[in-house]
Design a protein around this motif. Structure first.
Motif, short mmCIF file in Angstrom:
data_model
loop_
_atom_site.label_atom_id
_atom_site.label_comp_id
_atom_site.label_asym_id
_atom_site.label_seq_id
_atom_site.Cartn_x
_atom_site.Cartn_y
_atom_site.Cartn_z
N ASN A 191 0.81 -1.21 0.00
CA ASN A 191 0.00 0.00 0.00
C ASN A 191 0.85 1.27 0.00
O ASN A 191 0.36 2.35 0.32
CB ASN A 191 -0.96 0.00 1.18
CG ASN A 191 -2.07 -1.01 0.99
OD1 ASN A 191 -2.64 -1.13 -0.08
ND2 ASN A 191 -2.35 -1.77 2.03
N SER A 192 2.11 1.12 -0.37
CA SER A 192 3.03 2.25 -0.44
C SER A 192 2.88 2.97 -1.78
O SER A 192 2.55 2.35 -2.79
CB SER A 192 4.46 1.73 -0.28
OG SER A 192 5.40 2.70 -0.65
N GLY A 193 3.16 4.25 -1.80
CA GLY A 193 3.10 5.03 -3.04
C GLY A 193 4.02 4.51 -4.13
O GLY A 193 3.77 4.73 -5.31
N VAL A 194 5.05 3.79 -3.75
CA VAL A 194 5.97 3.24 -4.76
C VAL A 194 5.28 2.18 -5.62
O VAL A 194 5.72 1.89 -6.73
CB VAL A 194 7.25 2.67 -4.09
CG1 VAL A 194 6.97 1.35 -3.39
CG2 VAL A 194 8.36 2.50 -5.09
N MET A 195 4.14 1.65 -5.17
CA MET A 195 3.40 0.63 -5.92
C MET A 195 2.30 1.23 -6.80
O MET A 195 1.59 0.51 -7.47
CB MET A 195 2.80 -0.40 -4.95
CG MET A 195 3.82 -1.14 -4.12
SD MET A 195 5.06 -2.00 -5.08
CE MET A 195 4.10 -3.35 -5.72
N ALA A 196 2.14 2.57 -6.81
CA ALA A 196 1.11 3.22 -7.61
C ALA A 196 1.31 2.91 -9.10
O ALA A 196 2.43 2.74 -9.56
CB ALA A 196 1.14 4.73 -7.38
N PRO A 197 0.21 2.82 -9.86
CA PRO A 197 0.31 2.49 -11.28
C PRO A 197 1.20 3.45 -12.08
O PRO A 197 1.82 3.05 -13.06
CB PRO A 197 -1.13 2.57 -11.78
CG PRO A 197 -1.98 2.47 -10.57
CD PRO A 197 -1.18 3.00 -9.43
N GLU A 198 1.29 4.70 -11.66
CA GLU A 198 2.10 5.69 -12.38
C GLU A 198 3.60 5.48 -12.20
O GLU A 198 4.39 6.04 -12.95
CB GLU A 198 1.77 7.12 -11.90
CG GLU A 198 0.33 7.52 -12.06
CD GLU A 198 -0.56 7.12 -10.89
OE1 GLU A 198 -1.74 7.50 -10.90
OE2 GLU A 198 -0.11 6.42 -9.96
N VAL A 199 3.98 4.72 -11.20
CA VAL A 199 5.41 4.49 -10.93
C VAL A 199 5.91 3.39 -11.85
O VAL A 199 5.32 2.31 -11.91
CB VAL A 199 5.62 4.11 -9.44
CG1 VAL A 199 7.07 3.77 -9.17
CG2 VAL A 199 5.15 5.25 -8.53
N PRO A 200 7.00 3.64 -12.59
CA PRO A 200 7.54 2.62 -13.49
C PRO A 200 7.92 1.34 -12.74
O PRO A 200 8.36 1.39 -11.58
CB PRO A 200 8.79 3.28 -14.08
CG PRO A 200 8.59 4.75 -13.89
CD PRO A 200 7.77 4.89 -12.63
N GLU A 201 7.75 0.20 -13.40
CA GLU A 201 8.03 -1.11 -12.80
C GLU A 201 9.45 -1.20 -12.23
O GLU A 201 9.66 -1.82 -11.19
CB GLU A 201 7.81 -2.23 -13.81
CG GLU A 201 6.36 -2.52 -14.10
CD GLU A 201 5.60 -3.01 -12.88
OE1 GLU A 201 6.10 -3.91 -12.17
OE2 GLU A 201 4.51 -2.49 -12.63
N GLU A 202 10.42 -0.59 -12.91
CA GLU A 202 11.81 -0.72 -12.45
C GLU A 202 12.09 -0.03 -11.12
O GLU A 202 13.14 -0.21 -10.53
CB GLU A 202 12.80 -0.25 -13.52
CG GLU A 202 12.70 1.22 -13.87
CD GLU A 202 11.83 1.47 -15.09
OE1 GLU A 202 11.98 2.56 -15.68
OE2 GLU A 202 11.00 0.62 -15.45
N TYR A 203 11.13 0.74 -10.62
CA TYR A 203 11.27 1.42 -9.33
C TYR A 203 10.57 0.66 -8.19
O TYR A 203 10.67 1.05 -7.05
CB TYR A 203 10.70 2.83 -9.40
CG TYR A 203 11.48 3.74 -10.31
CD1 TYR A 203 12.58 4.45 -9.84
CD2 TYR A 203 11.12 3.90 -11.63
CE1 TYR A 203 13.30 5.28 -10.66
CE2 TYR A 203 11.84 4.73 -12.47
CZ TYR A 203 12.93 5.42 -11.98
OH TYR A 203 13.64 6.24 -12.80
N LYS A 204 9.83 -0.38 -8.54
CA LYS A 204 9.02 -1.08 -7.55
C LYS A 204 9.77 -2.24 -6.92
O LYS A 204 10.64 -2.85 -7.54
CB LYS A 204 7.73 -1.60 -8.20
CG LYS A 204 6.85 -0.48 -8.70
CD LYS A 204 5.60 -1.00 -9.35
CE LYS A 204 4.74 0.17 -9.83
NZ LYS A 204 3.49 -0.30 -10.41
N PRO A 205 9.42 -2.57 -5.66
CA PRO A 205 10.04 -3.74 -5.04
C PRO A 205 9.62 -5.02 -5.77
O PRO A 205 8.59 -5.05 -6.43
CB PRO A 205 9.50 -3.73 -3.61
CG PRO A 205 8.34 -2.82 -3.60
CD PRO A 205 8.45 -1.92 -4.79
N VAL A 206 10.44 -6.03 -5.67
CA VAL A 206 10.13 -7.32 -6.29
C VAL A 206 10.24 -8.43 -5.26
O VAL A 206 10.93 -8.31 -4.25
CB VAL A 206 11.07 -7.64 -7.48
CG1 VAL A 206 10.88 -6.65 -8.60
CG2 VAL A 206 12.51 -7.70 -7.05
N LEU A 207 9.53 -9.51 -5.53
CA LEU A 207 9.64 -10.73 -4.75
C LEU A 207 10.31 -11.77 -5.64
O LEU A 207 9.95 -11.91 -6.80
CB LEU A 207 8.27 -11.24 -4.32
CG LEU A 207 7.50 -10.36 -3.33
CD1 LEU A 207 6.09 -10.92 -3.12
CD2 LEU A 207 8.24 -10.27 -2.02
#
Length: 113
Positions: free
Chosen positions: A55-71
């Motif tokens: 639920n962090s802003g880093v997961m917002a749709p506007e944020v490019p995938e390469e900036y998001k955390p991964v599992l």
């Protein structure tokens, strides 16, 4: 400029081994002489980290995938889907993620559905 990576180890022994090997490691790219500083995170555990970031802003749709955390699946090394948000998200200021593989461990190969 600081970059961050959060790694969740299966055992305390694995985490200690990683710290012994990587704390002080000199990064091969980017700013010359930059060293890794390995420290325990404030939030501990896979479930707790997923809960914090889903639920962090880093997961917002506007944020490019390469900036998001991964599992990453610990058996296959494949990137797996991150659980979706449970509320509307606003983008936050983000930095590009970097995967640094410790000696003997290759980086993840691709995203899976």
């Amino acid at each position: 400029n600081k970059g961050f990576a959060f790694l969740d180890f299966v055992t305390a022994e694995a985490a200690a081994r990683f710290r012994e090997q990587m704390d002080g490691y000199v990064m091969p790219h980017g700013r010359r002489g930059k060293r890794l500083a390995v420290k325990p995170a404030r939030v501990q555990g896979l479930g707790e980290n997923v809960a914090q970031f889903r639920n962090s802003g880093v997961m917002a749709p506007e944020v490019p995938e390469e900036y998001k955390p991964v599992l990453v699946d610990d058996l296959t090394g494949m990137i797996v889907s991150f659980p979706g948000a449970t509320r509307r998200l606003r983008p936050s200021h983000t930095k590009k993620k970097v995967f640094v593989a410790p000696p003997g461990l290759p980086p993840p190969t691709s995203r899976s559905a």
